[in-house]
Design a protein around this motif. Structure first.
Motif, short mmCIF file in Angstrom:
data_model
loop_
_atom_site.label_atom_id
_atom_site.label_comp_id
_atom_site.label_asym_id
_atom_site.label_seq_id
_atom_site.Cartn_x
_atom_site.Cartn_y
_atom_site.Cartn_z
N GLN A 24 0.89 -1.16 0.00
CA GLN A 24 0.00 0.00 0.00
C GLN A 24 0.93 1.22 0.00
OE1 GLN A 24 -1.93 0.53 3.72
NE2 GLN A 24 -3.95 0.70 2.82
N ASN A 25 0.81 2.08 -0.99
CA ASN A 25 1.74 3.22 -1.07
C ASN A 25 0.95 4.51 -0.86
OD1 ASN A 25 2.56 1.09 -3.49
ND2 ASN A 25 4.13 1.56 -1.99
N ILE A 26 1.18 5.14 0.29
CA ILE A 26 0.35 6.29 0.64
C ILE A 26 1.06 7.63 0.44
CG2 ILE A 26 -1.15 5.01 2.21
CD1 ILE A 26 0.52 6.15 4.53
N ARG A 27 2.34 7.59 0.11
CA ARG A 27 3.09 8.83 -0.18
C ARG A 27 4.28 8.45 -1.05
NH1 ARG A 27 3.63 7.95 5.21
NH2 ARG A 27 2.39 9.78 5.75
N LEU A 28 4.96 9.47 -1.60
CA LEU A 28 6.19 9.18 -2.35
C LEU A 28 7.25 8.74 -1.37
CD1 LEU A 28 6.66 12.05 -4.95
CD2 LEU A 28 5.85 9.72 -5.34
N GLY A 29 8.01 7.73 -1.77
CA GLY A 29 9.09 7.28 -0.91
C GLY A 29 10.29 6.86 -1.72
N ILE A 30 11.24 6.23 -1.04
CA ILE A 30 12.45 5.74 -1.72
C ILE A 30 12.81 4.40 -1.08
CG2 ILE A 30 13.39 8.02 -2.27
CD1 ILE A 30 15.18 7.78 0.22
N ASN A 31 13.84 3.75 -1.61
CA ASN A 31 14.41 2.62 -0.88
C ASN A 31 15.52 3.21 -0.03
OD1 ASN A 31 15.82 0.50 0.09
ND2 ASN A 31 16.09 -0.55 -1.84
N GLY A 32 15.23 3.46 1.22
CA GLY A 32 16.19 4.18 2.07
C GLY A 32 16.61 3.39 3.30
N ARG A 33 16.63 2.06 3.17
CA ARG A 33 16.90 1.25 4.37
C ARG A 33 18.39 1.01 4.60
NH1 ARG A 33 12.18 -1.92 1.81
NH2 ARG A 33 13.86 -2.39 0.37
N LEU A 34 18.77 0.93 5.87
CA LEU A 34 20.14 0.53 6.24
C LEU A 34 20.20 -0.99 6.16
CD1 LEU A 34 22.91 1.37 7.64
CD2 LEU A 34 21.80 0.75 9.78
N GLU A 35 21.27 -1.54 5.58
CA GLU A 35 21.39 -3.00 5.50
C GLU A 35 21.66 -3.59 6.88
OE1 GLU A 35 24.49 -3.78 2.74
OE2 GLU A 35 23.27 -3.18 1.03
N THR A 36 21.08 -4.77 7.12
CA THR A 36 21.24 -5.41 8.44
C THR A 36 22.72 -5.66 8.76
OG1 THR A 36 19.14 -6.51 8.02
CG2 THR A 36 20.41 -7.29 9.89
N ILE A 37 23.50 -6.05 7.75
CA ILE A 37 24.94 -6.32 8.02
C ILE A 37 25.62 -5.05 8.54
CG2 ILE A 37 27.15 -6.66 6.80
CD1 ILE A 37 25.97 -9.06 5.44
N GLN A 38 25.27 -3.90 7.98
CA GLN A 38 25.87 -2.65 8.46
C GLN A 38 25.42 -2.35 9.89
OE1 GLN A 38 28.24 -1.60 6.87
NE2 GLN A 38 27.89 -2.35 4.79
N ALA A 39 24.15 -2.65 10.18
CA ALA A 39 23.66 -2.42 11.56
C ALA A 39 24.42 -3.31 12.53
CB ALA A 39 22.15 -2.71 11.63
N ALA A 40 24.68 -4.56 12.13
CA ALA A 40 25.40 -5.49 13.00
C ALA A 40 26.82 -4.99 13.27
CB ALA A 40 25.43 -6.88 12.35
N ILE A 41 27.45 -4.44 12.23
CA ILE A 41 28.82 -3.89 12.39
C ILE A 41 28.79 -2.67 13.31
CG2 ILE A 41 30.69 -2.71 11.13
CD1 ILE A 41 29.88 -4.65 8.74
N LEU A 42 27.80 -1.80 13.08
CA LEU A 42 27.69 -0.58 13.90
C LEU A 42 27.44 -0.92 15.37
CD1 LEU A 42 25.71 1.58 11.34
CD2 LEU A 42 27.94 2.20 12.34
N LEU A 43 26.66 -1.96 15.63
CA LEU A 43 26.40 -2.34 17.03
C LEU A 43 27.72 -2.68 17.73
CD1 LEU A 43 23.14 -4.48 16.72
CD2 LEU A 43 23.46 -2.49 18.22
N GLN A 44 28.61 -3.35 17.02
CA GLN A 44 29.91 -3.68 17.63
C GLN A 44 30.75 -2.43 17.80
OE1 GLN A 44 30.38 -6.59 18.98
NE2 GLN A 44 28.35 -7.08 18.17
N LYS A 45 30.75 -1.57 16.79
CA LYS A 45 31.57 -0.35 16.87
C LYS A 45 31.06 0.59 17.96
CE LYS A 45 33.64 0.08 12.33
NZ LYS A 45 34.24 1.14 11.51
N LEU A 46 29.75 0.55 18.20
CA LEU A 46 29.16 1.42 19.22
C LEU A 46 29.69 1.07 20.62
CD1 LEU A 46 27.13 3.75 19.30
CD2 LEU A 46 25.29 2.08 19.59
N THR A 47 30.10 -0.18 20.81
CA THR A 47 30.58 -0.58 22.16
C THR A 47 31.89 0.14 22.51
OG1 THR A 47 31.80 -2.49 21.33
CG2 THR A 47 29.52 -2.89 21.99
N ILE A 48 32.65 0.57 21.51
CA ILE A 48 33.93 1.26 21.81
C ILE A 48 33.88 2.74 21.41
CG2 ILE A 48 35.38 -0.81 21.65
CD1 ILE A 48 36.16 0.15 18.78
#
Ligand SMILES: Cc1ncc(COP(=O)(O)O)c(C=O)c1O
Length: 397
Positions: free
Chosen positions: A244-268
């Motif tokens: 269901q598309n209710i407004r203009l959008g984009i594909n703007g998602r962060l990849e899960t692999i990048q989130a996993a890397i960032l979670l580790q980097k956030l610890t330091i």
């Protein structure tokens, strides 16, 4: 050549944790909006919250540039997003191009404002003048994009009231400043960048203070209505369900692999921000003691109440100093240096037809000719800094 930013030194500190985190994503298979994305959003919200502010929500996205466009789209700025082709968005002339690029891409007008030499950031006086001039030119002032250049917050204590009086929203472009802090006028608490303005965008480009291993970004805001729109926009303007598309959008998602890397980097990350303070203070001492300041070099200044994330350590060379020669002498000693940014946006071919404040952007133009960024990262050894400072000071006359 010594590295300008030593990402390998950081990787060595947490290499097994990063490898395990990436393997977990490959094995669970939730490559898009997997569980690590939600976990990262919640940890980032925790990181930017403090006693003095309400906890902002975090919406991760594919890059800092995407984050900036998504906010403008959600606010209906520019003809592409339901606003007007005459919407004006005030941007500093001395910044990375993405700040103004997103404005033009949504069909609004980037209006260039000058910066202050001491902070490299938007001049509140120039902003106030630009708002009046934009109205006189028939434009509709909508948003201020204040940039926290090189890691230090813009002067929000002055910018927020100017914007409020003119009914403008403030979007903080903190692509370079995640981890930095600011004290607003009337407060005696430093609060994290990400918790001021109507929304803040940061970038996780690898060279940024908190970088991933590819492209990434995040948006912070306490405005729940905005957050709901952003989550829809990053998935093609979805409504109750994906198709269901209710407004203009984009594909703007962060990849899960990048989130996993960032979670580790956030610890330091908090420790790395501390280490950066030490590196910057050491440069300050070395460059003063070895005579650079006496020769007219201006060291970066952090305003009282601010904590810089030190994305860059950027000096201003004395008037008349041959920057190309300084760069060449550093290079011949295997020391890299960078010019951020050699051309102010108002002089770029793609942007020179957009309006700028009538008094001009003289400070931006002078900085573009005189700035030089030296190697900066949390793992820069004291001996290496001494060598950099020696060669740099010898090259200045
Ligand atoms: C000030 C500024 N804004 C926006 C961006 C865009 O971020 P990204 O590269 O993640 O799209 C950058 C990246 O360098 C930046 O420095």
């Amino acid at each position: 050549m010594i590295p300008f930013i030593d990402l390998q030194a950081q990787r060595q500190r947490i290499a097994p944790q990063i490898a395990a985190a990436v393997t977990r994503v490959i094995e669970h298979g939730g490559y898009v909006l997997g569980p690590e994305v939600a976990e990262l959003e919640s940890k980032l919200s925790e990181f930017v919250s403090s006693e003095s502010n309400t906890i902002p929500h975090t919406v991760t996205c594919g890059s800092g540039t995407e984050g900036l466009s998504m906010v403008l789209m959600a606010w209906g700025v520019g003809s592409v997003s339901g606003g007007s082709a005459k919407d004006a968005v005030f941007c500093p002339a001395f910044t990375f191009v993405a700040t103004a690029e997103v404005v033009a891409l949504v069909g609004a007008v980037p209006f260039f404002v000058d910066v202050e030499e001491d902070s490299f950031n938007m001049s509140p006086a120039s902003l106030a003048a630009a708002i009046i001039e934009a109205k006189n030119q028939g434009l509709i002032p909508r948003v201020v994009i204040a940039v926290d250049l090189f890691g230090q917050a813009a002067n929000y204590s002055a910018i927020l009231p100017i914007a409020a009086e003119a009914g403008l929203r403030v979007l903080c472009d903190a692509a370079q400043a995640f981890g930095g802090e600011v004290t607003l006028a009337g407060s005696n608490h430093r609060q994290k960048i990400g918790s001021v303005g109507h929304a803040t965008v940061t970038s996780f480009f690898p060279a940024k203070p908190l970088g991933c291993y590819g492209e990434g970004g995040a948006i912070f805001s306490c405005d729940m209505d905005l957050v709901v729109k952003l989550k829809s926009i990053r998935a093609h303007g979805m409504g109750e369900d994906r198709y269901q598309n209710i407004r203009l959008g984009i594909n703007g998602r962060l990849e899960t692999i990048q989130a996993a890397i960032l979670l580790q980097k956030l610890t330091i990350f908090a420790d790395e921000i501390d280490l950066r303070q030490g590196v910057a203070a050491h440069y300050d001492r070395l460059l003063s003691d070895m005579g650079a300041v006496a020769k007219g070099v201006k060291l970066p200044r952090v305003a009282a109440g601010n904590l810089s994330a030190w994305a860059q350590y950027t000096v201003i060379l004395p008037m008349g100093c041959d920057r190309a020669r300084v760069i060449a002498e550093l290079k011949s000693a295997e020391i890299p240096s960078m010019v951020y940014y050699p051309i102010p946006l108002n002089r770029q071919v793609a942007y020179c037809d957009f309006p700028l404040v009538a008094a001009g952007v003289g400070v931006s133009e002078s900085l573009a000719e005189r700035v030089l960024s030296l190697p900066m990262h949390p793992y820069l050894a004291v001996e290496t800094q001494m060598r950099i400072a020696e060669v740099f000071c010898r090259a200045i006359f």
